[in-house]
Design a protein around this motif. Structure first.
Motif, PDB file in Angstrom:
ATOM      1  N   GLY A 103       0.655  -1.370  -0.080  1.00 51.87           N
ATOM      2  CA  GLY A 103      -0.141  -0.043   0.076  1.00 51.87           C
ATOM      3  C   GLY A 103       1.083   1.360   0.089  1.00 51.87           C
ATOM      4  N   ALA A 104       2.012   1.080   0.372  1.00 52.30           N
ATOM      5  CA  ALA A 104       3.159   2.364   0.425  1.00 52.30           C
ATOM      6  C   ALA A 104       3.311   2.745  -0.931  1.00 52.30           C
ATOM      7  CB  ALA A 104       4.223   1.849   0.988  1.00 52.30           C
ATOM      8  N   PHE A 105       3.185   1.925  -2.022  1.00 52.97           N
ATOM      9  CA  PHE A 105       3.126   2.342  -3.398  1.00 52.97           C
ATOM     10  C   PHE A 105       2.217   3.419  -3.896  1.00 52.97           C
ATOM     11  CE2 PHE A 105       6.142  -1.157  -3.599  1.00 52.97           C
ATOM     12  CZ  PHE A 105       6.972  -0.898  -4.497  1.00 52.97           C
ATOM     13  N   ILE A 106       1.149   3.036  -3.417  1.00 53.36           N
ATOM     14  CA  ILE A 106      -0.254   3.935  -3.512  1.00 53.36           C
ATOM     15  C   ILE A 106      -0.052   5.302  -2.861  1.00 53.36           C
ATOM     16  CG2 ILE A 106      -2.572   4.250  -3.511  1.00 53.36           C
ATOM     17  CD1 ILE A 106      -2.910   1.028  -3.476  1.00 53.36           C
ATOM     18  N   LEU A 107       0.317   5.217  -1.522  1.00 51.83           N
ATOM     19  CA  LEU A 107       0.419   6.431  -0.754  1.00 51.83           C
ATOM     20  C   LEU A 107       1.580   7.439  -1.540  1.00 51.83           C
ATOM     21  CD1 LEU A 107       0.576   5.636   2.825  1.00 51.83           C
ATOM     22  CD2 LEU A 107      -1.388   6.388   1.494  1.00 51.83           C
ATOM     23  N   ALA A 108       2.599   6.521  -1.966  1.00 53.25           N
ATOM     24  CA  ALA A 108       3.766   7.317  -2.665  1.00 53.25           C
ATOM     25  C   ALA A 108       3.406   7.733  -4.092  1.00 53.25           C
ATOM     26  CB  ALA A 108       4.928   6.317  -3.032  1.00 53.25           C
ATOM     27  N   GLU A 109       2.455   7.088  -4.828  1.00 54.15           N
ATOM     28  CA  GLU A 109       2.032   7.553  -6.089  1.00 54.15           C
ATOM     29  C   GLU A 109       0.904   9.109  -5.718  1.00 54.15           C
ATOM     30  OE1 GLU A 109       0.322   5.094  -9.369  1.00 54.15           O
ATOM     31  OE2 GLU A 109      -0.057   3.758  -7.583  1.00 54.15           O
ATOM     32  N   ALA A 110       0.165   9.034  -4.535  1.00 60.50           N
ATOM     33  CA  ALA A 110      -0.303  10.186  -4.225  1.00 60.50           C
ATOM     34  C   ALA A 110       0.660  11.168  -3.949  1.00 60.50           C
ATOM     35  CB  ALA A 110      -1.408   9.691  -3.310  1.00 60.50           C
ATOM     36  N   GLY A 111       1.760  11.176  -3.824  1.00 66.46           N
ATOM     37  CA  GLY A 111       2.649  11.844  -3.282  1.00 66.46           C
ATOM     38  C   GLY A 111       2.823  12.418  -1.786  1.00 66.46           C
ATOM     39  N   LEU A 112       2.376  11.267  -1.033  1.00 62.19           N
ATOM     40  CA  LEU A 112       2.139  11.528   0.402  1.00 62.19           C
ATOM     41  C   LEU A 112       3.158  10.977   1.230  1.00 62.19           C
ATOM     42  CD1 LEU A 112      -1.540  10.316   0.673  1.00 62.19           C
ATOM     43  CD2 LEU A 112      -0.544  12.747   0.706  1.00 62.19           C
ATOM     44  N   LEU A 113       4.430  10.313   0.406  1.00 65.00           N
ATOM     45  CA  LEU A 113       5.473   9.608   1.155  1.00 65.00           C
ATOM     46  C   LEU A 113       6.815  10.523   0.715  1.00 65.00           C
ATOM     47  CD1 LEU A 113       5.198   6.053   0.865  1.00 65.00           C
ATOM     48  CD2 LEU A 113       4.229   7.655   2.539  1.00 65.00           C
ATOM     49  N   ASP A 114       6.659  11.824   0.224  1.00 57.10           N
ATOM     50  CA  ASP A 114       7.736  12.550  -0.145  1.00 57.10           C
ATOM     51  C   ASP A 114       8.467  13.099   0.946  1.00 57.10           C
ATOM     52  OD1 ASP A 114       7.035  12.159  -2.597  1.00 57.10           O
ATOM     53  OD2 ASP A 114       6.506  14.402  -3.186  1.00 57.10           O
ATOM     54  N   GLU A 115       9.926  12.744   0.912  1.00 55.71           N
ATOM     55  CA  GLU A 115      10.559  13.441   2.243  1.00 55.71           C
ATOM     56  C   GLU A 115      10.394  12.638   3.533  1.00 55.71           C
ATOM     57  OE1 GLU A 115      13.188  14.883   1.656  1.00 55.71           O
ATOM     58  OE2 GLU A 115      12.761  15.169  -0.657  1.00 55.71           O
ATOM     59  N   ARG A 116       9.558  11.570   3.488  1.00 54.59           N
ATOM     60  CA  ARG A 116       8.996  10.936   4.852  1.00 54.59           C
ATOM     61  C   ARG A 116      10.005   9.658   4.820  1.00 54.59           C
ATOM     62  NH1 ARG A 116       5.387  13.323   7.710  1.00 54.59           N
ATOM     63  NH2 ARG A 116       4.010  14.638   6.863  1.00 54.59           N
ATOM     64  N   ARG A 117      10.255   9.167   6.165  1.00 54.76           N
ATOM     65  CA  ARG A 117      10.997   7.731   6.493  1.00 54.76           C
ATOM     66  C   ARG A 117       9.589   6.673   6.396  1.00 54.76           C
ATOM     67  NH1 ARG A 117      11.538   7.302  11.739  1.00 54.76           N
ATOM     68  NH2 ARG A 117      12.533   5.441  11.456  1.00 54.76           N
ATOM     69  N   VAL A 118       9.884   5.728   5.578  1.00 57.77           N
ATOM     70  CA  VAL A 118       8.591   4.831   5.221  1.00 57.77           C
ATOM     71  C   VAL A 118       9.448   3.440   4.987  1.00 57.77           C
ATOM     72  CG1 VAL A 118       7.498   6.557   4.079  1.00 57.77           C
ATOM     73  CG2 VAL A 118       8.953   5.138   2.699  1.00 57.77           C
ATOM     74  N   THR A 119       8.340   2.367   5.020  1.00 58.20           N
ATOM     75  CA  THR A 119       8.870   1.008   4.856  1.00 58.20           C
ATOM     76  C   THR A 119       7.749   0.480   4.274  1.00 58.20           C
ATOM     77  OG1 THR A 119      10.019  -1.007   5.907  1.00 58.20           O
ATOM     78  CG2 THR A 119       8.005   0.003   7.081  1.00 58.20           C
ATOM     79  N   THR A 120       8.074  -0.754   3.673  1.00 61.47           N
ATOM     80  CA  THR A 120       7.357  -1.862   2.870  1.00 61.47           C
ATOM     81  C   THR A 120       7.676  -3.297   3.121  1.00 61.47           C
ATOM     82  OG1 THR A 120       5.928  -1.975   0.951  1.00 61.47           O
ATOM     83  CG2 THR A 120       8.157  -1.567   0.684  1.00 61.47           C
ATOM     84  N   HIS A 121       7.132  -4.261   2.299  1.00 62.39           N
ATOM     85  CA  HIS A 121       7.818  -5.372   2.329  1.00 62.39           C
ATOM     86  C   HIS A 121       9.239  -5.577   1.921  1.00 62.39           C
ATOM     87  CE1 HIS A 121       8.183  -9.575   1.584  1.00 62.39           C
ATOM     88  NE2 HIS A 121       7.094  -9.759   2.289  1.00 62.39           N
ATOM     89  N   TRP A 122       9.940  -6.268   2.646  1.00 63.43           N
ATOM     90  CA  TRP A 122      11.498  -6.107   2.132  1.00 63.43           C
ATOM     91  C   TRP A 122      11.582  -6.516   0.640  1.00 63.43           C
ATOM     92  CZ3 TRP A 122      13.449 -10.781   0.045  1.00 63.43           C
ATOM     93  CH2 TRP A 122      12.983 -11.836   0.418  1.00 63.43           C
TER      94      TRP A 122
END
Length: 314
Positions: A103-122
């Motif tokens: 789901g992190a890919f969807i947040l990133a597509e929406a521009g919500l992960l820019d300049e944030r520390r994030v994780t997803t499945h390894w």
């Protein structure tokens, strides 16, 4: 009452909904309706998951909520512009927004992960970093909190994320009780590694598996090859040869991996001093533990403890 919305793409991975059980049991344990769950999608109506089963959903854009959790896909693909607009609009009016697994890919597509520390499945972390270079991807974390944005690793890590939310909303006691009802031994801290050294060793025979289990249960003791061989019902020479053949490493190196993994959990989740952690996990002294942490994680125990506390306070 806190409303939790799950925004689901078509074909969403079915484990995305595992966190629902944590919020459901929070209501059961508290004996009051603390959380209301809403299953949401771009168009509403029946939505098929990765297992081929449809669930009923509501239109995302028509609902307001306290928290939005975005589900992922087994294999991430680009989202529709309309779905991304709905995600961005919801994020602007919610207290927090989160993702489970890809789901992190969807947040990133929406521009919500820019300049944030994030994780997803390894397995997908490097692809996430490559596709969205403005995100600061940490590929070996259970979940990360950066301001109002929570992201979790794959599959079952969504339960850890939900337990973390319950703790922030209603306290550690409720989160612990919910974890017990879920038969989760303890809530993994967000900074904890996605990987287990015990699983990576992948011993094939009962004897070597039994020796590893014995070691993990007795890390506080001065374990020797002789004591492990006795637990495996082998001579020390037979044991060392079989252990290396099955795990690819020596018993001494495996013990260090198990000790440092157990020590990291205590450093991140307990209030024990560094000296106490070293003693309880079988390190001869804190300095030896510090060197083991540097080899395993590239950071000393104190730095990992600070990072875990910052993540929980986020």
């Amino acid at each position: 009452m806190t409303t939790i919305g799950f925004a689901l793409p078509e074909g969403f991975q079915i484990m995305t909904l595992a966190p629902v059980s944590a919020f459901e049991l929070a209501n059961v344990v508290a004996k009051e309706r603390l959380y209301e769950i809403r299953l949401l999608s771009e168009h509403g109506g029946p939505l098929r998951n990765s297992f081929g089963v449809s669930i009923d959903t509501r239109v995302l854009s028509r609902h307001k909520m306290d928290t939005l959790i975005v589900g992922g896909l087994v294999h991430p693909v680009p989202s529709s512009p309309a779905f991304l607009r709905q995600i961005r609009k919801a994020a602007a009016s919610t207290r927090r927004i989160a993702s489970v697994c890809t789901g992190a890919f969807i947040l990133a597509e929406a521009g919500l992960l820019d300049e944030r520390r994030v994780t997803t499945h390894w397995h997908h972390a490097r692809d996430l970093q490559k596709q969205f270079p403005l995100a600061r991807v940490e590929e070996d974390r259970i979940y990360i909190i950066d301001g109002p944005v929570w992201t979790s690793a794959g599959m079952s890590a969504g339960v850890d994320l939900a337990l973390g939310m319950i703790e922030k909303d209603f306290g550690a006691d409720l989160a612990r009780d919910v974890a017990q009802h879920l038969v989760v031994h303890h809530r993994r801290a967000g900074g904890q590694s996605q990987h287990s050294k015990l699983l990576e060793m992948d011993a094939k025979t009962d004897r070597i598996q039994g020796a590893l289990a014995f070691a993990r249960q007795n890390l506080h003791a001065p374990l020797t090859v002789e004591s492990l061989a006795e637990a495996a019902h082998l001579s020390p020479r037979q044991f060392s040869r079989a252990f290396r053949a099955e795990t690819g490493q020596s018993p001494a190196k495996a013990l260090e991996h198990l000790r440092v993994e157990a020590a990291r959990v205590m450093v991140e989740q307990s209030r024990h001093t560094i000296d106490e952690v070293a003693s309880q996990t079988g390190f001869a002294d804190p300095e030896r533990m510090r060197r083991a942490f540097l080899r395993a994680y590239g950071q000393p125990p104190q730095a990992l403890r600070r990072n875990a506390r910052v993540a929980m306070a986020g």
